[in-house]
Each structure stands twice: as structure tokens, then as C-alpha cells.
Design a protein around this motif. Structure first.
Motif, PDB file in Angstrom:
ATOM      1  N   LYS A  73     -24.965  21.816  24.176  1.00 46.04           N
ATOM      2  CA  LYS A  73     -24.010  20.761  24.385  1.00 46.04           C
ATOM      3  C   LYS A  73     -24.468  19.940  25.753  1.00 46.04           C
ATOM      4  O   LYS A  73     -24.101  18.773  25.443  1.00 46.04           O
ATOM      5  CB  LYS A  73     -22.603  21.630  24.866  1.00 46.04           C
ATOM      6  CG  LYS A  73     -22.098  22.034  23.595  1.00 46.04           C
ATOM      7  CD  LYS A  73     -20.553  22.693  23.786  1.00 46.04           C
ATOM      8  CE  LYS A  73     -19.814  23.021  22.668  1.00 46.04           C
ATOM      9  NZ  LYS A  73     -18.474  23.796  23.021  1.00 46.04           N
ATOM     10  N   PHE A  74     -25.072  20.538  26.405  1.00 48.02           N
ATOM     11  CA  PHE A  74     -25.648  19.802  27.756  1.00 48.02           C
ATOM     12  C   PHE A  74     -27.108  20.094  27.797  1.00 48.02           C
ATOM     13  O   PHE A  74     -27.590  21.112  27.638  1.00 48.02           O
ATOM     14  CB  PHE A  74     -24.906  20.231  28.977  1.00 48.02           C
ATOM     15  CG  PHE A  74     -23.315  20.079  28.902  1.00 48.02           C
ATOM     16  CD1 PHE A  74     -22.778  18.901  28.999  1.00 48.02           C
ATOM     17  CD2 PHE A  74     -22.859  21.128  28.667  1.00 48.02           C
ATOM     18  CE1 PHE A  74     -21.379  18.680  29.094  1.00 48.02           C
ATOM     19  CE2 PHE A  74     -21.325  21.221  28.440  1.00 48.02           C
ATOM     20  CZ  PHE A  74     -20.795  19.924  28.699  1.00 48.02           C
ATOM     21  N   GLY A  75     -27.908  18.852  28.183  1.00 49.77           N
ATOM     22  CA  GLY A  75     -29.245  18.922  28.365  1.00 49.77           C
ATOM     23  C   GLY A  75     -30.076  18.917  26.816  1.00 49.77           C
ATOM     24  O   GLY A  75     -29.271  18.882  25.890  1.00 49.77           O
ATOM     25  N   GLU A  76     -31.243  19.192  27.087  1.00 49.08           N
ATOM     26  CA  GLU A  76     -32.381  19.116  25.851  1.00 49.08           C
ATOM     27  C   GLU A  76     -32.752  20.391  25.055  1.00 49.08           C
ATOM     28  O   GLU A  76     -33.271  20.593  24.306  1.00 49.08           O
ATOM     29  CB  GLU A  76     -33.535  18.348  26.194  1.00 49.08           C
ATOM     30  CG  GLU A  76     -33.085  16.905  26.565  1.00 49.08           C
ATOM     31  CD  GLU A  76     -32.559  16.185  25.599  1.00 49.08           C
ATOM     32  OE1 GLU A  76     -32.799  16.281  24.379  1.00 49.08           O
ATOM     33  OE2 GLU A  76     -31.581  15.292  25.846  1.00 49.08           O
ATOM     34  N   LEU A  77     -32.321  21.499  25.857  1.00 47.70           N
ATOM     35  CA  LEU A  77     -32.349  22.859  25.409  1.00 47.70           C
ATOM     36  C   LEU A  77     -31.839  23.405  24.263  1.00 47.70           C
ATOM     37  O   LEU A  77     -30.799  22.668  23.924  1.00 47.70           O
ATOM     38  CB  LEU A  77     -32.143  23.970  26.609  1.00 47.70           C
ATOM     39  CG  LEU A  77     -32.993  23.728  27.762  1.00 47.70           C
ATOM     40  CD1 LEU A  77     -32.559  24.821  28.753  1.00 47.70           C
ATOM     41  CD2 LEU A  77     -34.658  23.706  27.549  1.00 47.70           C
ATOM     42  N   THR A  78     -32.351  24.053  23.339  1.00 48.19           N
ATOM     43  CA  THR A  78     -31.745  24.685  22.118  1.00 48.19           C
ATOM     44  C   THR A  78     -31.342  26.249  22.325  1.00 48.19           C
ATOM     45  O   THR A  78     -31.999  27.045  23.346  1.00 48.19           O
ATOM     46  CB  THR A  78     -32.810  24.399  20.832  1.00 48.19           C
ATOM     47  OG1 THR A  78     -34.065  25.205  21.126  1.00 48.19           O
ATOM     48  CG2 THR A  78     -32.924  23.001  20.661  1.00 48.19           C
ATOM     49  N   TYR A  79     -30.612  26.566  21.481  1.00 51.30           N
ATOM     50  CA  TYR A  79     -30.096  27.978  21.469  1.00 51.30           C
ATOM     51  C   TYR A  79     -31.293  29.001  21.123  1.00 51.30           C
ATOM     52  O   TYR A  79     -31.793  28.560  20.057  1.00 51.30           O
ATOM     53  CB  TYR A  79     -28.846  28.252  20.849  1.00 51.30           C
ATOM     54  CG  TYR A  79     -27.549  27.830  21.435  1.00 51.30           C
ATOM     55  CD1 TYR A  79     -27.087  28.281  22.691  1.00 51.30           C
ATOM     56  CD2 TYR A  79     -26.966  26.632  20.872  1.00 51.30           C
ATOM     57  CE1 TYR A  79     -25.733  27.665  23.173  1.00 51.30           C
ATOM     58  CE2 TYR A  79     -25.976  26.036  21.472  1.00 51.30           C
ATOM     59  CZ  TYR A  79     -25.449  26.594  22.568  1.00 51.30           C
ATOM     60  OH  TYR A  79     -24.203  26.340  23.286  1.00 51.30           O
TER      61      TYR A  79
END
Length: 217
Positions: free
Chosen positions: A121-127
Motif C-alpha cells: 500500500k505504501f512505497g514501491e516494494l512488493t509482498y
């Protein structure tokens, strides 16, 4: 019982500060106001015990001012508490199974979830893992009530929850945000009955603890 009468009695305590705890707390924090009145987040009534709790939001904080009231024989303030925010939910995660495969293991409907590779939801990272979550009570309430309501829900599909605990990382997550106060945070207790219920579901319970806000003067 008229809820408005409970709220009005609680508001009078905020405005007049008869209890030392109320005065001490409001010297360092402010109650959120809406339409020129303290904002009530929740009212919990226990008719059997003759008790009620009125929860108020605090400016810039996640914990609550909780005013306990006797409801019999007349409405009166019985105690003041700075109530932590309890977030208690079931979570199952997997780096192998996707969201739909996790959902297929239970008849219960998740309240939140995502697939491995989805953007956070926040930032550019992925799960880095897939997840499903079940949050049953998101309102201000006591720890025991929230835990029991979650267990009541999970026990509707005991087999599915046990499968999620076995085939995915299924567990109960608890996040508690305390008021710093005088550094004596206290903490919740899990009674024997609920320990047994958690064990019967083959679940672990994890605690994340935080302390926020200003210290007492």
C-alpha cells in the motif's frame, strides 16, 4: 438504558475532571472534539454486570481514554482507564500458495489479503508472500472480548483454520499500542479457557507491543 445518558455522564467527567486520573491525563493529552463535543469512539454496555465503558479518541494518538460507568442503581463513573488499542486478527501466509488457494482452505471470508508480488500500500516494494486475514472487531474494546469474538468466528470452520495452521503459516496476530504514561504498561491475560481454545485450533499467538504518547508530569 439510554446510551446518551451514559455518554453525557462520561463527558461531564472530561469537562469537570473529578477523578485525579482524568486530570493527570488531560494535562498532557487532549480528547478529540467533533461538533464541540468530545468524540465518542465506542460505547460498550454489559447489562448483566451493570457496567458500561465509553471510549474517547485522543488527538494524535491511537490509544483511548476509557471511562467506566456503573449503570445500576444509577449511572455513575466508577473508574478511569487509558485503554490501549488492541488489534487482534487471524493471519495465514505462504510463499508457495496464492491468495485464492489460501481462501479455498476455509469456508470463512477474509477481511483482507494479497498475492505474492502485489505492490504494498505504501512505497514501491512488493509482498514476498501471499496472505489472508480475518479481523472481526475493529472498534475500541477490551482484549478479552476481542480475542473471544475472534475465536468464536474461527471455530465456525475449525478444520479450515487447522489446515491453514498446518499448510500455511496460520496464527493469531495481536498488536497493542499502550500509553507511555509512567512506563508501567501492564498487559493482557489469556485465561485457561481461551488458551485451550487456541490450542484446539492448533494456533500460535504473536504479540507486537508499542508505547506512544507523552509521559505523566
Amino acid at each position: 438504558m439510554v446510551v446518551n445518558d451514559l455518554i453525557q455522564t462520561a463527558i461531564e467527567e472530561i469537562e469537570n475532571q473529578h477523578w485525579g486520573v482524568t486530570k493527570q491525563f488531560l494535562e498532557i493529552h487532549e480528547v478529540v472534539y467533533k461538533d464541540n463535543k468530545p468524540k465518542v469512539e465506542n460505547v460498550k454496555i454489559d447489562e448483566e454486570k451493570g457496567r458500561a465503558i465509553v471510549y474517547f479518541s485522543i488527538v494524535g494518538q491511537k490509544f483511548y481514554l476509557a471511562i467506566y460507568l456503573d449503570t445500576k442503581p444509577a449511572i455513575a463513573v466508577s473508574w478511569i482507564e487509558i485503554e490501549p488499542r488492541y488489534s487482534i486478527y487471524f493471519r495465514a501466509t505462504s510463499e508457495v500458495l496464492d491468495y485464492n488457494e489460501l481462501c479455498a482452505m476455509t469456508t470463512l471470508t477474509p477481511t483482507n489479503g494479497w498475492n505474492k508480488g502485489d505492490k504494498r500500500k505504501f512505497g514501491e516494494l512488493t509482498y514476498k508472500f501471499s496472505c489472508i486475514e480475518f479481523l472481526i472487531n475493529g472498534t475500541p474494546d477490551e482484549f478479552k472480548n476481542k480475542l473471544e469474538q475472534l475465536l468464536d468466528f474461527l471455530e465456525q470452520d475449525k478444520k479450515g483454520i487447522i489446515d491453514l495452521a498446518h499448510h500455511a503459516n496460520g496464527y493469531i496476530q495481536t498488536i497493542i499500542i499502550f500509553h507511555n504514561g509512567n512506563t508501567m504498561l501492564g498487559g493482557p491475560m489469556i485465561d485457561r479457557k481461551n488458551i485451550t481454545r487456541i490450542s484446539d485450533l492448533n494456533l500460535e499467538i504473536n504479540f507486537d507491543l508499542y508505547a506512544e504518547g507523552k509521559f505523566y508530569k
